[in-house]
Design an enzyme around this catalytic site. Structure first.
Site, PDB file in Angstrom:
ATOM      1  N   SER A  33      35.001 -47.961   0.666  1.00  0.00           N
ATOM      2  CA  SER A  33      36.394 -47.551   0.472  1.00  0.00           C
ATOM      3  C   SER A  33      36.863 -46.640   1.606  1.00  0.00           C
ATOM      4  O   SER A  33      36.137 -45.736   2.026  1.00  0.00           O
ATOM      5  CB  SER A  33      36.523 -46.800  -0.861  1.00  0.00           C
ATOM      6  OG  SER A  33      37.829 -46.266  -0.973  1.00  0.00           O
ATOM      7  N   SER A  35      39.664 -44.956   1.139  1.00  0.00           N
ATOM      8  CA  SER A  35      40.536 -43.984   0.486  1.00  0.00           C
ATOM      9  C   SER A  35      40.082 -42.529   0.682  1.00  0.00           C
ATOM     10  O   SER A  35      40.935 -41.656   0.885  1.00  0.00           O
ATOM     11  CB  SER A  35      40.659 -44.299  -1.006  1.00  0.00           C
ATOM     12  OG  SER A  35      41.376 -45.498  -1.177  1.00  0.00           O
ATOM     13  N   LYS A  84      40.268 -51.773 -12.580  1.00  0.00           N
ATOM     14  CA  LYS A  84      41.690 -51.531 -12.823  1.00  0.00           C
ATOM     15  C   LYS A  84      42.122 -51.902 -14.244  1.00  0.00           C
ATOM     16  O   LYS A  84      42.952 -51.237 -14.844  1.00  0.00           O
ATOM     17  CB  LYS A  84      42.541 -52.280 -11.794  1.00  0.00           C
ATOM     18  CG  LYS A  84      42.342 -51.754 -10.363  1.00  0.00           C
ATOM     19  CD  LYS A  84      43.254 -52.468  -9.382  1.00  0.00           C
ATOM     20  CE  LYS A  84      42.921 -52.065  -7.956  1.00  0.00           C
ATOM     21  NZ  LYS A  84      43.820 -52.665  -6.965  1.00  0.00           N
ATOM     22  N   ASP A 120      50.225 -50.412  -6.643  1.00  0.00           N
ATOM     23  CA  ASP A 120      50.047 -51.576  -5.753  1.00  0.00           C
ATOM     24  C   ASP A 120      51.366 -52.311  -5.478  1.00  0.00           C
ATOM     25  O   ASP A 120      51.630 -52.703  -4.340  1.00  0.00           O
ATOM     26  CB  ASP A 120      49.035 -52.562  -6.345  1.00  0.00           C
ATOM     27  CG  ASP A 120      47.602 -52.069  -6.220  1.00  0.00           C
ATOM     28  OD1 ASP A 120      47.330 -51.258  -5.323  1.00  0.00           O
ATOM     29  OD2 ASP A 120      46.754 -52.494  -7.032  1.00  0.00           O
ATOM     30  N   GLU A 171      45.142 -73.291 -13.197  1.00  0.00           N
ATOM     31  CA  GLU A 171      45.416 -72.736 -14.537  1.00  0.00           C
ATOM     32  C   GLU A 171      45.703 -71.232 -14.457  1.00  0.00           C
ATOM     33  O   GLU A 171      46.546 -70.708 -15.188  1.00  0.00           O
ATOM     34  CB  GLU A 171      44.236 -72.971 -15.492  1.00  0.00           C
ATOM     35  CG  GLU A 171      43.921 -74.444 -15.779  1.00  0.00           C
ATOM     36  CD  GLU A 171      43.223 -75.155 -14.629  1.00  0.00           C
ATOM     37  OE1 GLU A 171      42.577 -74.480 -13.792  1.00  0.00           O
ATOM     38  OE2 GLU A 171      43.351 -76.401 -14.531  1.00  0.00           O
ATOM     39  N   TYR A 243      42.860 -56.407   5.448  1.00  0.00           N
ATOM     40  CA  TYR A 243      42.990 -55.460   6.567  1.00  0.00           C
ATOM     41  C   TYR A 243      41.665 -55.277   7.308  1.00  0.00           C
ATOM     42  O   TYR A 243      41.573 -54.485   8.242  1.00  0.00           O
ATOM     43  CB  TYR A 243      43.522 -54.104   6.079  1.00  0.00           C
ATOM     44  CG  TYR A 243      42.753 -53.504   4.938  1.00  0.00           C
ATOM     45  CD1 TYR A 243      41.581 -52.796   5.164  1.00  0.00           C
ATOM     46  CD2 TYR A 243      43.193 -53.662   3.635  1.00  0.00           C
ATOM     47  CE1 TYR A 243      40.865 -52.261   4.110  1.00  0.00           C
ATOM     48  CE2 TYR A 243      42.488 -53.134   2.578  1.00  0.00           C
ATOM     49  CZ  TYR A 243      41.328 -52.432   2.824  1.00  0.00           C
ATOM     50  OH  TYR A 243      40.619 -51.905   1.776  1.00  0.00           O
TER      51      TYR A 243
END
Ligand code: ATR
Length: 299
Positions: A33, A35, A84, A120, A171, A243
């Protein structure tokens, strides 16, 4: 490339005092990460006594982890893959954005309870505008129908003219289209398979293509969701959520066709900036956060 020295990354590190306010990111795995450096660089830049730490949390241990963060006095946290949906189920209250997406990527721990938010969709919207690809009136093709696609479709549903979701498993695209059509939406939403025939049918009217699949992401760097033998539509701006690397095979195809392109760094930075603002109630130093991500991704 010369390996970075500890000094050169010093501006990305937290300063810890007894009074430091804590936030972090829950993920499994979490070690890749970006972050932590992104937020710590922002705290340092503004002189805030805050720190952001990686929090490796096994999926089965999310309830204990969230209760633990509250017990430990954390101000909040982000949740990344695969947490999430679980965070969404664990909070006391949800923001309209989290409810619309059906997942939470941001936790705010307040005295009156746990708030689940999702940054997001807003992050994607900010990134589109920054890339000079405003969604209003566009005919968008969204490639993929997973968690990231949910946020993207949510953002486009209220601004674009039409959204077509194409997915390897059609689907799942249908389910997402049905869920998003039920919400207040200005765009017409359709679904289909992610194959050459369907892409070539929609390519003629698309003026925005958004890749939400991992095709092109390290280590699948040579892959692309757009077939090599299908001309990319010149009029269709291409936003790739990937990214790492920043120049994907899809972006190369779009650029060669003369289309406008953007990598996913902007969405990463802006979803982080929205979380930063929720926790600190201060405007996020977006350019510092972007530079921190670039410094880490370039190493
Ligand atoms: P995220 O939360 O990052 O969106 P996800 O929920 O696992 O991740 O979704 C990944 C998306 O990329 C899905 O739409 C997936 O298609 P399937 O629903 O058919 O699994 C798509 N995807 C992953 N690998 C792919 C591949 N090799 N070719 C085409 N689509 C792929």
């Amino acid at each position: 490339m010369t390996p970075p020295t500890l000094d050169s990354l010093d501006w990305l590190r937290p300063n810890l005092l007894g009074s430091t306010k804590m936030v972090g990111v829950m993920g499994w795995p979490v070690e890749h990460s970006v972050s932590p450096p992104m937020h710590n660089a922002a705290f340092r830049h503004l002189g805030l006594d805050w720190a952001y730490v990686p929090l490796p949390v096994r999926p089965a241990e999310m309830p204990e982890a969230v209760a633990g963060l509250r017990a430990l006095g954390f101000v909040g946290a982000n949740a990344t893959v695969p947490h999430k949906r679980m965070l969404y189920d664990l909070v006391d209250e949800l923001t309209p954005a989290a409810r619309a997406i059906g997942a939470a990527n941001t936790l705010h721990i307040r005295p009156k309870g746990l708030l689940g938010h999702n940054t997001d969709a807003a992050g994607f919207q900010r990134a589109l505008r920054e890339a000079d690809m405003p969604p209003e009136g566009r005919h968008a093709l969204v490639l993929g129908a997973g968690g990231a696609a949910r946020a993207v479709v949510c953002a486009l549903a209220t601004s674009a003219a039409s959204v077509t979701i194409l997915n390897r498993t059609p689907e799942k695209a249908e389910i997402l289209a049905d869920a998003m059509s039920a919400a207040p939406a200005s765009a017409s939403i359709e679904a289909g398979p992610l194959d050459r025939k369907t892409l070539s049918r929609y390519a003629t009217r698309a003026d925005l293509v958004v890749n939400t699949t991992p095709l092109g992401m390290w280590p699948q760097v040579e892959r692309s969701p757009w077939p090599q033998d299908l001309p990319y539509p010149r009029e269709a701006s291409c936003y790739d959520l990937v990214y790492n690397p920043r120049q994907t095979q899809l972006l190369r195809q779009a650029q060669a066709a003369g289309a406008a392109i953007s990598d996913g760094l902007g969405m990463l930075v802006h979803q982080g900036a929205e979380a930063f603002e929720l926790w600190t109630q201060q405007p996020a130093p977006v350019e510092v956060m972007r530079a921190a991500c670039e410094a880490v991704l370039d190493t």
